[in-house]
Design an enzyme around this catalytic site. Structure first.
Site, PDB file in Angstrom:
ATOM      1  N   ASP A 439       9.444  -4.958  -4.507  1.00  0.00           N
ATOM      2  CA  ASP A 439       9.627  -3.852  -5.579  1.00  0.00           C
ATOM      3  C   ASP A 439      11.059  -3.183  -5.393  1.00  0.00           C
ATOM      4  OD1 ASP A 439       8.695  -2.646  -3.358  1.00  0.00           O
ATOM      5  OD2 ASP A 439       7.920  -0.816  -4.151  1.00  0.00           O
ATOM      6  N   ARG A 443      13.246   1.983   0.041  1.00  0.00           N
ATOM      7  CA  ARG A 443      12.559   2.927   0.762  1.00  0.00           C
ATOM      8  C   ARG A 443      11.451   2.276   1.621  1.00  0.00           C
ATOM      9  NH1 ARG A 443      10.283   4.273  -5.158  1.00  0.00           N
ATOM     10  NH2 ARG A 443       8.254   2.831  -4.961  1.00  0.00           N
ATOM     11  N   ASP A 444      10.465   3.373   2.240  1.00  0.00           N
ATOM     12  CA  ASP A 444       9.649   2.892   3.027  1.00  0.00           C
ATOM     13  C   ASP A 444       8.328   1.988   2.372  1.00  0.00           C
ATOM     14  OD1 ASP A 444       8.569   4.802   1.303  1.00  0.00           O
ATOM     15  OD2 ASP A 444       8.150   6.165   3.054  1.00  0.00           O
ATOM     16  N   GLU A 445       8.892   0.991   1.648  1.00  0.00           N
ATOM     17  CA  GLU A 445       7.996   0.161   0.796  1.00  0.00           C
ATOM     18  C   GLU A 445       8.227  -1.336   1.028  1.00  0.00           C
ATOM     19  OE1 GLU A 445       7.096   2.400  -2.531  1.00  0.00           O
ATOM     20  OE2 GLU A 445       5.324   1.062  -3.154  1.00  0.00           O
ATOM     21  N   ASP A 452       5.146  -5.924 -10.425  1.00  0.00           N
ATOM     22  CA  ASP A 452       6.412  -6.137 -10.633  1.00  0.00           C
ATOM     23  C   ASP A 452       7.018  -7.444 -10.827  1.00  0.00           C
ATOM     24  OD1 ASP A 452       5.454  -3.733  -9.190  1.00  0.00           O
ATOM     25  OD2 ASP A 452       7.561  -3.007  -9.044  1.00  0.00           O
ATOM     26  N   GLU A 715      13.961   2.498 -11.205  1.00  0.00           N
ATOM     27  CA  GLU A 715      12.548   2.424 -11.250  1.00  0.00           C
ATOM     28  C   GLU A 715      11.772   3.258 -12.533  1.00  0.00           C
ATOM     29  OE1 GLU A 715      10.380   4.192  -7.989  1.00  0.00           O
ATOM     30  OE2 GLU A 715       8.547   3.198  -8.389  1.00  0.00           O
ATOM     31  N   HIS A 736      14.834  -1.369  -8.887  1.00  0.00           N
ATOM     32  CA  HIS A 736      13.732  -1.723  -9.137  1.00  0.00           C
ATOM     33  C   HIS A 736      13.534  -2.653 -10.551  1.00  0.00           C
ATOM     34  CE1 HIS A 736      10.485   0.428  -6.959  1.00  0.00           C
ATOM     35  NE2 HIS A 736       9.413  -0.260  -7.858  1.00  0.00           N
TER      36      HIS A 736
HETATM   37  C1  BGC Z   1       5.790   0.284  -6.170  1.00  0.00           C
HETATM   38  C2  BGC Z   1       5.766  -0.376  -7.732  1.00  0.00           C
HETATM   39  C3  BGC Z   1       4.288  -0.780  -8.013  1.00  0.00           C
HETATM   40  C4  BGC Z   1       3.390   0.475  -7.918  1.00  0.00           C
HETATM   41  C5  BGC Z   1       2.307   0.134  -8.159  1.00  0.00           C
HETATM   42  C6  BGC Z   1       4.969   1.628  -6.575  1.00  0.00           C
HETATM   43  O1  BGC Z   1       5.108   2.209  -5.194  1.00  0.00           O
HETATM   44  O2  BGC Z   1       7.210   0.505  -5.994  1.00  0.00           O
HETATM   45  O3  BGC Z   1       6.726  -0.899  -8.223  1.00  0.00           O
HETATM   46  O4  BGC Z   1       3.991  -1.674  -9.070  1.00  0.00           O
HETATM   47  O5  BGC Z   1       3.739   1.177  -6.825  1.00  0.00           O
HETATM   48  O6  BGC Z   1       1.539   1.431  -8.385  1.00  0.00           O
END
Ligand code: BGC
Length: 913
Positions: A439, A443-445, A452, A715, A736
């Site tokens: 995504d 960040r912490d993801e 996406d 995003e 994003h």
């Molecule tokens: C992500 C996304 C994702 C979404 C879904 C986010 O934290 O970055 O792009 O699709 O959560 O809830």
């Protein structure tokens, strides 16, 4: 006629191939028009010159993905392929390639998964090593290697490859990729192999809760060096208890947090080796292109911020790491912090990273040094340099890191801001295709969010060759999906949340996209179970009327049409979306069943579709064609997925257009509506509305971000506000790709290329004249060869240039002409008169004050002509009003606005010429 670009399983002369029936593809070039392949003959010989397959002449125009059907292939053998082709003009040509097989059966590996044991838990990365001598001269040496963690290997001090973050991220419990390297030239009489392993995705911190040990708490290394001696003998050197391990210079490394490298005098601890239980059946040979550093961007300027931070700006948001060239004192500690953006005062702003620290630390050794982290990556444009007093920008090099996919497509036009948008889309794709489609990279993801990935997949596959990348990731998706749980929201699945529409629909949509773009039926076959089980899963969760109306949904994620801003799911009824997608993927599943010859399944899903459609229409449209949710997204899905009753389509279109008008010609869609919004308009006679909405420059729009200096896709539509302040939601990535899905519309509608048959075996050329874009051009490297469409409409003339590759056909719809030209391969140019003028003065009485003020001259003009007006107390209410609306209550301002509009348009024109 000539053949070029010979591929085996999409790769040039691959090494370590683990498939027993590799497929061959070639492209044809020809000076003659209407060239079609009439037959091919494939000859495969092994390294001893023995013929293993002679296909004989095959009367066929198939030139992509022809499967090997000869004698069983042997492991670790080099094969040479020759292809002979004849065309319809009686011409002949041939091409050669090779492939080398690896290990077909993972049980043939003998290595052990070895682990480091230290007296106390260590953060420092273990360095495994092993010394060995060669018995005699080696003719071929291949290293098979993987890890629990991420690794880099060297033999006698030289890196075995330029791959980064290997073995990549898969669902390690079921699938672990290994890499195969040719290391013949690195070997001497006596040798040492050294492998450093870091936490990576296996053991490192992941997810928004920053939890470590997602897959295990013990790092591991698994490697085999396969030696073939010149006398024919073979030897395998494999990881086992005889290897050694110690800590090294990398003191800690985490993907989110960054890396610390001590080159001074770190304490080196000797450890011991243990082995862990490891089921080698999870092993799979590297399935897609590796992650590499694909570009190096030298720092462009140094900035001292108001807070006295010393920064380097690279001019572009990228994913990767920074390489530092430095001579500092012994023991000196230099820290590089990373951020995407500066705040409105010009200070370093790492908040979009959330808990990801993204700090790399180097402890210097007093020499000239080149320092670069190994096992981490960051999303950044700026770095903040700490611990170094004097430095120049060119000491810092941003090493752009991502899966090394071939660039295949490009869209250009006469509007510079749209070109910048295209570039931003392309960057967000590069920055987020790091072994899996993430995504965001900062960040912490950095997770493989399925929604996406799904919405961006068409655009992505125009820009770069995604066939292997998506095929690999779809295996990850399938490995974590089931009829009981459905399909995860992120893959690899570290959240354990499953089954939301538009997200989990990836199971069906992504294989379909790959099939359409590359003509690869293999991906449909491979994913058939996962595809139909997803449809079955939904169907099992439907109510009596056959509708899916339970459970959590993301809705139209981040849409702008819901009042309560804390709710991110938008105003469209989430179950409207769920059922609309249910119908869409059921339809794709029916088509897939037909292609694969699953007749019973085809009939079953046809019945399901009919039943669901009636229930859907009953539930979500009134008798007179009103939609339950009168949002842009509901109207868009109704049209694009063809869900509204035919008699209601006009009304739905009117609903959409009047909704857009109410938003002053702006979109209000989120992740679900945005990809199809312009398509739905352009396909239903409202291309001008699509264009005017697309070319908006004030919030919310694509070009708003461009005007705000974006170098990637944000995003949120309002990630950064006009005054430079940030969306405070805590979820605000500037990188994003979801809204980059507009790229598909640029390629397909504006430039005008759509596949009719999968792989563009036949395709439609239909550029739609687009006010504001007098010239458009598209280059796309299809699996049959390059397709080019260049269109211009200016100064009373339409010109169209089309290139159709051999072995394909095209249908050309010339703009403003009725007839469809059916052509074979060749180069076609058309030129004719038109009365259409696509140039638009950008500003008119429809413009909002905010749009006028986005022009660099506007503020100054207002100040000159109406001093103080912009400081007036009510002015913020006028920002989103059109000039016409403002003049309604202040008619005396007409001359002021007319003069300003004219001046801005003039300045634009001068700039363009
Ligand atoms: C992500 C996304 C994702 C979404 C879904 C986010 O934290 O970055 O792009 O699709 O959560 O809830």
């Amino acid at each position: 006629m000539r053949l070029f670009d010979f591929r085996t399983e999409y790769r040039e002369n691959p090494l370590g191939l683990a498939t027993k029936h590799p497929r061959f593809s070639w492209k044809i070039a020809s000076d003659e028009n209407d060239t079609v392949q009439t037959s091919y003959r494939i000859l495969v010989t092994d390294q001893r010159g023995r013929e293993t397959w002679n296909s004989g002449p095959v009367q066929s125009d198939q030139s992509i993905l022809v499967p090997y059907e000869g004698d069983p292939l042997e492991e670790e053998t080099i094969y040479r392929i020759q292809v002979f082709v004849s065309d319809n003009h009686g011409k002949e040509a041939s091409i050669e390639g090779s492939f080398e097989t690896g290990i077909f059966d993972a049980h043939h590996f003998v290595a052990k998964m070895i682990c480091p044991d230290f007296p106390s838990p260590q953060e420092a990365c273990p360095v495994f090593s092993h010394s060995f001598s060669l018995r005699q001269r080696v003719s071929r040496a291949r290293l098979y290697i993987t890890a629990h963690g991420v690794y880099e290997a060297a033999i006698n001090g030289s890196a075995v490859s330029d791959c980064r973050m290997a073995p990549g991220w898969t669902n390690y419990r079921k699938r672990l990729q290994y890499q195969i390297y040719d290391v013949t030239n690195l070997l001497g009489d006596t040798n040492q192999i050294q492998v450093t392993v870091a936490n990576g995705w296996y053991k490192g911190i992941l997810g928004f809760y920053c939890q470590p040990n997602q897959y295990g708490d013990q790092l591991g290394l698994f490697a085999e060096l396969h030696l073939q001696y010149e006398n024919g003998d073979k030897e395998v050197i494999a990881t086992d208890e005889n290897w050694t391990v110690r800590t090294g210079q990398i003191r800690c490394s985490e993907i989110y947090m960054g890396e610390t490298i001590d080159t001074d005098s770190p304490e080196i601890l000797e450890g011991s080796i243990s082995t862990k239980n490891f089921d080698s059946s999870v092993l799979t040979a590297q399935e897609d292109e590796p992650v590499r550093i694909t570009e190096r961007i030298v720092g462009i300027r140094k900035i001292t911020t108001p807070r006295a931070e010393s920064l380097i700006d690279f001019g572009q948001i990228v994913t990767g790491v920074v390489e530092l060239h430095v001579k500092a004192s012994r023991g000196q500690v230099i820290r590089l912090r990373h951020a995407e953006v500066l705040d409105k005062d010009g200070n370093f702003y790492p908040d979009t990273l959330r808990q990801a620290k993204s700090i790399d630390t180097f402890i210097c050794n007093g020499q000239e040094q080149v320092l670069r982290p190994h096992f981490t990556f960051h999303g950044f444009r700026y770095i903040c340099v700490e611990g170094l007093d004097h430095f120049e920008p060119d000491q810092f090099i941003a090493c752009v890191t991502h899966t090394d996919l071939e660039k295949t497509g490009d869209f250009r036009c006469s509007a510079p801001k749209v070109n910048q948008l295209q570039q931003n889309i392309s960057w967000s794709q590069r920055d987020n295709f790091l072994d899996i489609p993430t995504d965001c990279p900062q960040r912490d993801e950095r997770l493989g969010w399925t929604g996406d990935a799904q919405v961006f997949s068409w655009t992505a596959s125009f820009n770069r060759n995604t066939a292997l990348f998506y095929s690999k990731w779809m295996r990850d998706v399938a490995s974590e999906s089931s009829l009981e749980k459905g399909v995860p929201h992120v893959v690899p699945d570290i959240l354990q949340s499953y089954s939301a529409s538009a997200w989990s629909d990836v199971a069906v949509i992504l294989p379909w996209v790959v099939y359409q773009i590359y003509g690869d039926e293999g991906i449909l076959k491979e994913n058939w179970t996962c595809m139909h089980e997803w449809v079955d899963y939904i169907s099992n969760h439907c109510n009596d009327r056959g509708l899916w109306q339970t459970g959590f949904q993301y809705g139209d994620w981040l849409a702008l049409d819901k009042e309560e801003s804390a709710d991110r799911t938008g105003a469209t009824d989430p179950y409207f979306i769920a059922n609309a997608y249910f119908l869409y993927v059921t339809d794709l599943t029916i088509q897939t069943a037909d292609i694969l010859g699953h007749r019973d399944a085809g009939a079953k899903y046809r019945k399901l579709y009919q039943k669901t459609l009636l229930a859907f229409q009953d539930e979500y449209y009134s008798n007179t064609g009103r939609i339950v949710s009168e949002t842009q997204t509901a109207a868009v899905l109704s049209l694009y997925f063809n869900l509204a009753r035919s008699q209601d389509r006009d009304r739905v279109l009117r609903t959409l257009i009047s909704n857009i008008e109410r938003h002053k010609n702006h979109l209000s869609t989120g992740f679900v509506g945005t990809p199809y919004l312009c398509h739905a308009l352009s396909e239903n006679g409202a291309h001008d509305t699509a264009v005017s909405l697309f070319l908006k420059e004030d919030y919310p729009s694509w070009l708003y971000a461009v005007n705000m200096g974006a170098t990637t896709i944000w995003e949120r539509w309002n990630s950064i506000h006009p005054d430079g302040s940030f969306d405070e939601s805590g979820m605000n990535s500037l990188n994003h790709y979801a809204y980059g899905s507009i790229g598909d519309w640029l390629y397909r509608k504006v430039a005008g290329l759509s596949q009719i048959e999968p792989g563009y075996k036949s395709f439609l050329v239909r550029p739609m004249l687009t006010k504001g874009l007098e010239e458009t051009s598209l280059h796309f490297d299809s699996v049959y060869g390059p397709i080019v469409i260049e269109n211009s409409c200016k100064l009373g003339k339409i010109r169209l240039h089309v290139e159709v590759p051999p072995n394909t056909h095209a249908q050309i719809h010339l703009p403003e002409k009725e007839e469809i030209l059916k052509v074979g391969s060749g180069v076609y140019d058309y030129e004719y008169e038109t009365k259409t003028d696509l140039s638009i003065p950008r500003y008119s009485s429809d413009s909002t004050l905010a749009e006028l003020l986005a022009h660099p001259l506007a503020k100054e003009l207002f100040e000159q002509m109406a001093p103080g007006m912009l400081d007036g107390p009510m002015i913020q209410f006028a920002y989103q009003m059109s000039v016409t609306d403002m003049l309604g209550s202040a008619p005396e301002a007409r001359p002021l606005f007319e003069t300003i509009i004219e001046a801005l348009n003039r300045s634009d024109q001068e700039n363009q010429s």
